[in-house]
Design an enzyme around this catalytic site. Sequence first.
Site, PDB file in Angstrom:
ATOM      1  N   ASP A   7      38.232  40.212  42.528  1.00  0.00           N
ATOM      2  CA  ASP A   7      39.219  41.079  43.179  1.00  0.00           C
ATOM      3  C   ASP A   7      40.498  41.175  42.347  1.00  0.00           C
ATOM      4  O   ASP A   7      41.145  42.236  42.295  1.00  0.00           O
ATOM      5  CB  ASP A   7      39.544  40.565  44.572  1.00  0.00           C
ATOM      6  CG  ASP A   7      38.417  40.830  45.570  1.00  0.00           C
ATOM      7  OD1 ASP A   7      37.348  41.307  45.134  1.00  0.00           O
ATOM      8  OD2 ASP A   7      38.607  40.558  46.771  1.00  0.00           O
ATOM      9  N   HIS A  65      35.298  40.488  47.426  1.00  0.00           N
ATOM     10  CA  HIS A  65      35.853  39.387  48.222  1.00  0.00           C
ATOM     11  C   HIS A  65      35.659  38.024  47.554  1.00  0.00           C
ATOM     12  O   HIS A  65      35.616  37.001  48.247  1.00  0.00           O
ATOM     13  CB  HIS A  65      35.248  39.371  49.634  1.00  0.00           C
ATOM     14  CG  HIS A  65      35.641  40.564  50.455  1.00  0.00           C
ATOM     15  ND1 HIS A  65      36.915  40.786  50.905  1.00  0.00           N
ATOM     16  CD2 HIS A  65      34.885  41.627  50.879  1.00  0.00           C
ATOM     17  CE1 HIS A  65      36.959  41.928  51.583  1.00  0.00           C
ATOM     18  NE2 HIS A  65      35.741  42.459  51.583  1.00  0.00           N
ATOM     19  N   ASP A  91      44.544  36.715  43.524  1.00  0.00           N
ATOM     20  CA  ASP A  91      43.924  36.917  44.829  1.00  0.00           C
ATOM     21  C   ASP A  91      43.508  35.559  45.370  1.00  0.00           C
ATOM     22  O   ASP A  91      43.143  34.656  44.605  1.00  0.00           O
ATOM     23  CB  ASP A  91      42.712  37.843  44.735  1.00  0.00           C
ATOM     24  CG  ASP A  91      42.099  38.129  46.097  1.00  0.00           C
ATOM     25  OD1 ASP A  91      42.750  38.811  46.905  1.00  0.00           O
ATOM     26  OD2 ASP A  91      40.998  37.625  46.361  1.00  0.00           O
TER      27      ASP A  91
END
Length: 569
Positions: free
Chosen positions: A172, A167, A26
């Site tokens: 994530d 986030h 991510d």
Amino acid sequence: MHAAQDQLTFDELGTPLKDTTFVVFDLETTGTRPGTDGITEIGAVKVRGGEVLGEFATLVNPGMPIPPQIVALTGITGAMVYEAPPVEEVLAAFLEFARGAVLVAHNAPFDTGFLRAACLEYGYPWPKPAVVCTVRLARRVLTRQDTPSFRLGALAALFGSQTTPNHRALQDARATVDVLHALFERLGPQGVHSLEELVDYLPEVTPAQRRKRGMAAHLPELPGVYLFRSPSEEVLYVGTTRNLRRRVRQYFTGSESRGRIREMVALAERVDGIECSHALEAQVRELRLLAAHKPAYNRRSKNPRKSWWVALTEEAFPRLSVVRLPKDGALGPFTSQAMAKLAADTLAGAAGLRTCTLRIPATAPSAKPCALAEIGRCKAPCAGLQSVDEYSPSVHGVQSLIDGQDTVPLEAALRQLEELAAAEHFEQAARRRDELAILVRAIGKAHRLTALAAIPELVAASPDGSGGWEFAVIRHGRLASAGVARRGVPPMPVVDALVASAETVTPDAGPLYGAPAEETALLLRWLTRGGVRLVRTAVPWAEPARGVGGWQGWLERASTAAALEQAVS
């Protein structure tokens, strides 16, 4: 019973999912535009068979301010990334961490877009890994009744992930790992057990398509031609490939999205494969099979004799006519009647040939060369001719140009073009220039094809990329034999055997000695590739010395001018 019929054999399984290494990653960024916005954090988890093999996490200095709304979303501030390494330093470490693995991300196009842009900016080659998007996979596996949203937080809650996404990149990525494994559990009952099946599963594929994948099981992993047949043995489709089994299997997966081809697959009952020595032989065989069977689902090359040609008519005052069957002294081939007509008109205007279809007597009275001239409507160059003798230099000039003996008509056309430009008729001059360029290219192509078709026998070799050679025996513009000499095999005995067993080719009438224009053009492209060598030839391979070779510089200038005009228009 149906499930057992759909089960793949061991050799079709590919790489089992439990043995595949995934790097689930991510990114956090300053915005949504790769190449413009920057990366602020990278987090990744390497997993295989449900086991975590390692983790990668770092903040990244994006080299730009972080917008307040991004700070509010991620919690990453400018102070946090001030001393972090820049992306050009982090990128090499991440690519090494992910080397050889399948990349996985939630909304993968977004994250891989930033990675690709960074690789391009800092000179790193993009490794082109397999990529799995968990958003796309979830949409294939789940329905709206299962979940109202496909956001990472909603899926993590649905599957009871031990990590709550927040986030931040590593957090994530960990949540995405749990989502990926939960989706894999639902894929098992649907017959998806390998990486190859997973990649094929992501696009939508009908059960009927999937059931027919066994039709490729008997095909070898070799270059060749494949034929889809209907229950009545009619050939539905012909194709060529470097790997028969792999290519045909793709027709039974979601990677085949063309509606017309899906319809063909639904009708097919069998696939026949023809092994070939190399790709060139496969391409030639494909052309011949298309011409022989004219399959309903192929859109090209069904008629190798469909080319158009330009030839002088047999009249007292000849004109240029567009014909389907070439004869000696014809110009071509052209892929369309319109292109042939344009070339004929351009050449007639340059050489001073008549363009009307009315008959003209051998001795034309100067006052009435034809019916149109009598009423003042004749615009043909023949108007006012006294005799055949006065007209014959124009005819001779055209035939000499087609035969490669001189370029007098082209020089006349170039003078006409220059006169238009000098008179500041620029639009008309540009149109004449483009028409002349089309004519010059057509003549050059005709000379090259004719030169090849004139050779009784030519043997050429191309490197196979592994220390061996691929051979072609070409006779009068046709492929007569093909073979290979793998690394370590003496090549000349192979050449001798191929020549001895090559097809006998009897030349026919016409500029290409009866060879199909498309096959001769295919062979010419292969012969003029880099690395191809001539082994032997019965006669020298040469184009006309007084052909259009000297016009190459003018062609390049004309192409550049046309491109500039197109850019500013």
